[in-house]
Write a protein that holds these residues in place. Structure first.
Motif, short mmCIF file in Angstrom:
data_model
loop_
_atom_site.label_atom_id
_atom_site.label_comp_id
_atom_site.label_asym_id
_atom_site.label_seq_id
_atom_site.Cartn_x
_atom_site.Cartn_y
_atom_site.Cartn_z
N GLN A 1 0.89 -1.15 0.00
CA GLN A 1 0.00 0.00 0.00
C GLN A 1 0.93 1.20 0.00
O GLN A 1 2.12 1.04 -0.30
CB GLN A 1 -0.89 -0.04 1.24
N PRO A 2 0.44 2.40 0.35
CA PRO A 2 1.40 3.50 0.41
C PRO A 2 2.60 3.16 1.32
O PRO A 2 3.67 3.67 1.14
CB PRO A 2 0.59 4.66 0.98
N THR A 3 2.38 2.27 2.29
CA THR A 3 3.47 1.71 3.09
C THR A 3 3.35 0.20 2.98
O THR A 3 2.35 -0.32 2.49
CB THR A 3 3.36 2.13 4.58
N LEU A 4 4.35 -0.50 3.44
CA LEU A 4 4.34 -1.96 3.38
C LEU A 4 3.13 -2.49 4.14
O LEU A 4 2.87 -2.10 5.27
CB LEU A 4 5.63 -2.52 3.98
N TYR A 5 2.36 -3.40 3.54
CA TYR A 5 1.13 -3.95 4.10
C TYR A 5 1.48 -5.21 4.90
O TYR A 5 1.54 -6.30 4.36
CB TYR A 5 0.16 -4.24 2.96
N ASP A 6 1.74 -5.02 6.20
CA ASP A 6 2.16 -6.13 7.06
C ASP A 6 1.18 -7.29 7.01
O ASP A 6 1.58 -8.45 6.94
CB ASP A 6 2.30 -5.68 8.51
N THR A 7 -0.12 -7.00 7.08
CA THR A 7 -1.12 -8.07 7.09
C THR A 7 -1.05 -8.88 5.80
O THR A 7 -1.17 -10.11 5.83
CB THR A 7 -2.53 -7.48 7.29
N GLY A 8 -0.85 -8.22 4.67
CA GLY A 8 -0.72 -8.94 3.40
C GLY A 8 0.48 -9.86 3.41
O GLY A 8 0.41 -11.01 2.95
N VAL A 9 1.60 -9.38 3.94
CA VAL A 9 2.80 -10.21 4.03
C VAL A 9 2.56 -11.39 4.97
O VAL A 9 2.94 -12.52 4.68
CB VAL A 9 4.03 -9.39 4.49
N LEU A 10 1.89 -11.14 6.11
CA LEU A 10 1.61 -12.22 7.06
C LEU A 10 0.70 -13.28 6.44
O LEU A 10 0.91 -14.48 6.64
CB LEU A 10 0.99 -11.67 8.35
N ARG A 11 -0.31 -12.85 5.68
CA ARG A 11 -1.20 -13.82 5.01
C ARG A 11 -0.42 -14.62 3.97
O ARG A 11 -0.60 -15.83 3.87
CB ARG A 11 -2.36 -13.08 4.34
N LEU A 12 0.40 -13.94 3.20
CA LEU A 12 1.23 -14.62 2.21
C LEU A 12 2.19 -15.60 2.89
O LEU A 12 2.34 -16.74 2.45
CB LEU A 12 2.00 -13.58 1.38
#
Length: 134
Positions: free
Chosen positions: A85-96
């Protein structure tokens, strides 16, 4: 306590007590983690100890290793937009990460591409202890 000398000395004394209390608190936290048994990589465990409710939370900190290089990789399409997102999307990385750990082939391939760009480490374990009434 009205002069700078007295206030400075009082501040240093308070700081010393604070550091000693922090060291003692960390010993207690480590003992509670040992008693809790295995904790999830990300998530929490809640326990009752008589009138105390104890929550132990674990997390990961996720940051680009080299922010400028990471932004370039995003702009070039090397990093999938699902985790940016405008910053790194931690939740997206955690899901991945979770999907990759569950051996999802697409997630494994994508995570393998993303991982060299990220620095992933355990975050500080947090504690919440509340005295409740029975």
């Amino acid at each position: 306590m009205s002069n700078l000398y007295t206030l400075s000395q009082a501040w240093l004394d308070a700081k010393s007590r604070e550091e000693a209390a922090k060291a003692e608190r960390i010993i207690f936290e480590e003992a509670m983690v040992a008693l809790a048994g295995p904790l999830p990589e990300v998530g929490q465990k809640t326990f009752r100890a008589s009138e105390y409710k104890v929550e132990i939370k674990q997390s990961l900190t996720i940051k680009p290793k080299v922010p400028a290089e990471f932004r370039t990789a995003v702009a070039e399409g090397q990093i999938p937009s699902i985790i940016v997102q405008p910053t790194l999307y931690d939740t997206g990385v955690l899901r991945l990460r979770k999907a990759a750990m569950d051996q999802d082939e697409n997630a494994l391939a994508t995570y393998g591409k993303v991982l060299p760009w990220l620095d992933i480490k355990p975050a500080k374990t947090s504690f919440s202890i509340v005295k409740t009434t029975n």
